[in-house]
Design an enzyme around this catalytic site. Structure first.
Site, PDB file in Angstrom:
ATOM      1  N   ASP A 108      -4.228 -29.391  34.310  1.00  0.00           N
ATOM      2  CA  ASP A 108      -2.989 -28.617  34.680  1.00  0.00           C
ATOM      3  C   ASP A 108      -2.232 -29.348  35.392  1.00  0.00           C
ATOM      4  O   ASP A 108      -2.456 -30.587  35.775  1.00  0.00           O
ATOM      5  CB  ASP A 108      -3.222 -27.370  35.166  1.00  0.00           C
ATOM      6  CG  ASP A 108      -4.157 -27.401  36.462  1.00  0.00           C
ATOM      7  OD1 ASP A 108      -4.126 -28.332  37.245  1.00  0.00           O
ATOM      8  OD2 ASP A 108      -4.758 -26.339  36.834  1.00  0.00           O
ATOM      9  N   TRP A 146     -23.486 -24.064  10.030  1.00  0.00           N
ATOM     10  CA  TRP A 146     -23.145 -22.656   9.765  1.00  0.00           C
ATOM     11  C   TRP A 146     -22.876 -22.486   8.549  1.00  0.00           C
ATOM     12  O   TRP A 146     -23.321 -21.328   7.753  1.00  0.00           O
ATOM     13  CB  TRP A 146     -22.335 -21.971  10.939  1.00  0.00           C
ATOM     14  CG  TRP A 146     -22.899 -21.997  12.265  1.00  0.00           C
ATOM     15  CD1 TRP A 146     -22.005 -22.385  13.323  1.00  0.00           C
ATOM     16  CD2 TRP A 146     -24.252 -21.714  12.822  1.00  0.00           C
ATOM     17  NE1 TRP A 146     -22.664 -22.226  14.441  1.00  0.00           N
ATOM     18  CE2 TRP A 146     -24.020 -21.772  14.041  1.00  0.00           C
ATOM     19  CE3 TRP A 146     -25.186 -21.423  12.161  1.00  0.00           C
ATOM     20  CZ2 TRP A 146     -24.972 -21.625  14.850  1.00  0.00           C
ATOM     21  CZ3 TRP A 146     -26.479 -21.207  13.093  1.00  0.00           C
ATOM     22  CH2 TRP A 146     -26.260 -21.247  14.291  1.00  0.00           C
ATOM     23  N   THR A 153     -23.016 -17.940  15.732  1.00  0.00           N
ATOM     24  CA  THR A 153     -23.655 -17.516  16.927  1.00  0.00           C
ATOM     25  C   THR A 153     -22.626 -17.087  17.721  1.00  0.00           C
ATOM     26  O   THR A 153     -22.324 -17.670  19.145  1.00  0.00           O
ATOM     27  CB  THR A 153     -24.358 -18.435  17.736  1.00  0.00           C
ATOM     28  OG1 THR A 153     -24.000 -19.465  17.792  1.00  0.00           O
ATOM     29  CG2 THR A 153     -25.739 -18.686  16.800  1.00  0.00           C
ATOM     30  N   PRO A 154     -21.620 -16.087  17.533  1.00  0.00           N
ATOM     31  CA  PRO A 154     -20.474 -15.395  18.254  1.00  0.00           C
ATOM     32  C   PRO A 154     -20.924 -15.296  19.621  1.00  0.00           C
ATOM     33  O   PRO A 154     -22.024 -14.642  20.006  1.00  0.00           O
ATOM     34  CB  PRO A 154     -19.829 -14.435  17.262  1.00  0.00           C
ATOM     35  CG  PRO A 154     -20.951 -14.039  16.496  1.00  0.00           C
ATOM     36  CD  PRO A 154     -21.816 -14.973  16.111  1.00  0.00           C
ATOM     37  N   LYS A 204     -32.079  -9.074  18.744  1.00  0.00           N
ATOM     38  CA  LYS A 204     -30.744  -9.727  17.929  1.00  0.00           C
ATOM     39  C   LYS A 204     -29.908 -10.298  18.941  1.00  0.00           C
ATOM     40  O   LYS A 204     -28.770 -10.599  18.473  1.00  0.00           O
ATOM     41  CB  LYS A 204     -30.246  -8.417  17.407  1.00  0.00           C
ATOM     42  CG  LYS A 204     -30.996  -7.724  16.343  1.00  0.00           C
ATOM     43  CD  LYS A 204     -30.007  -6.499  15.717  1.00  0.00           C
ATOM     44  CE  LYS A 204     -30.883  -6.083  14.530  1.00  0.00           C
ATOM     45  NZ  LYS A 204     -30.054  -4.968  13.901  1.00  0.00           N
TER      46      LYS A 204
END
Length: 137
Positions: free
Chosen positions: A17, A47, A59-60, A90
């Site tokens: 920045d 994936w 794998t979110p 899960k």
């Protein structure tokens, strides 16, 4: 002790920045890349392949917590140490420790799922595949 994989990032000028420090969202971009790199290094197929063969689209992220300890700037080399200390039915916890010159500058913990497509749209959590877990332990 959980398996650890290290992902390397070279900080570029555009990652910073106006104060010449890494803009914080870039850490999350790099951590997401480190997450996928972890699975690649463990031998998990792409994936695209898992979607075609098993219905796993990726794998979110479902939760995250980060702690920024010190800054990074242009020219720094960062090492993102990635592990999975906890497997659930899960979901799983993925932990990251970002270091620079041997010092920890950021820590992050995420909860992720193995996802599949839901009929009618959206995604759903799938049970953790035992063979993938075995590759990653």
């Amino acid at each position: 002790m959980a398996r650890e994989v290290v992902y390397t990032v070279n900080v570029e000028f555009g990652d910073c920045d106006p104060a010449k420090i890494v803009w914080f969202p870039n850490f999350f971009r790099w951590i997401d890349a480190a997450s996928r790199n972890f699975f690649v290094q463990c031998g998990v197929p792409t994936w695209t392949e898992t979607e075609a063969t098993r219905g796993i689209i990726g794998t979110p992220l479902v939760d995250t917590k980060a702690k920024f300890i010190a800054v990074a700037t242009y020219g720094d080399t960062l090492y993102i140490h990635t592990s999975i200390p906890e497997w659930r039915t899960k979901s799983f916890v993925q932990r990251y420790r970002v270091t620079k010159d041997g010092d920890t500058i950021m820590e992050c913990e995420e909860v992720r799922i193995f996802a599949g497509k839901r009929e009618g749209g959206g995604i759903r959590a799938l049970p953790i595949p035992e063979d993938i877990r075995a590759l990653c332990d």
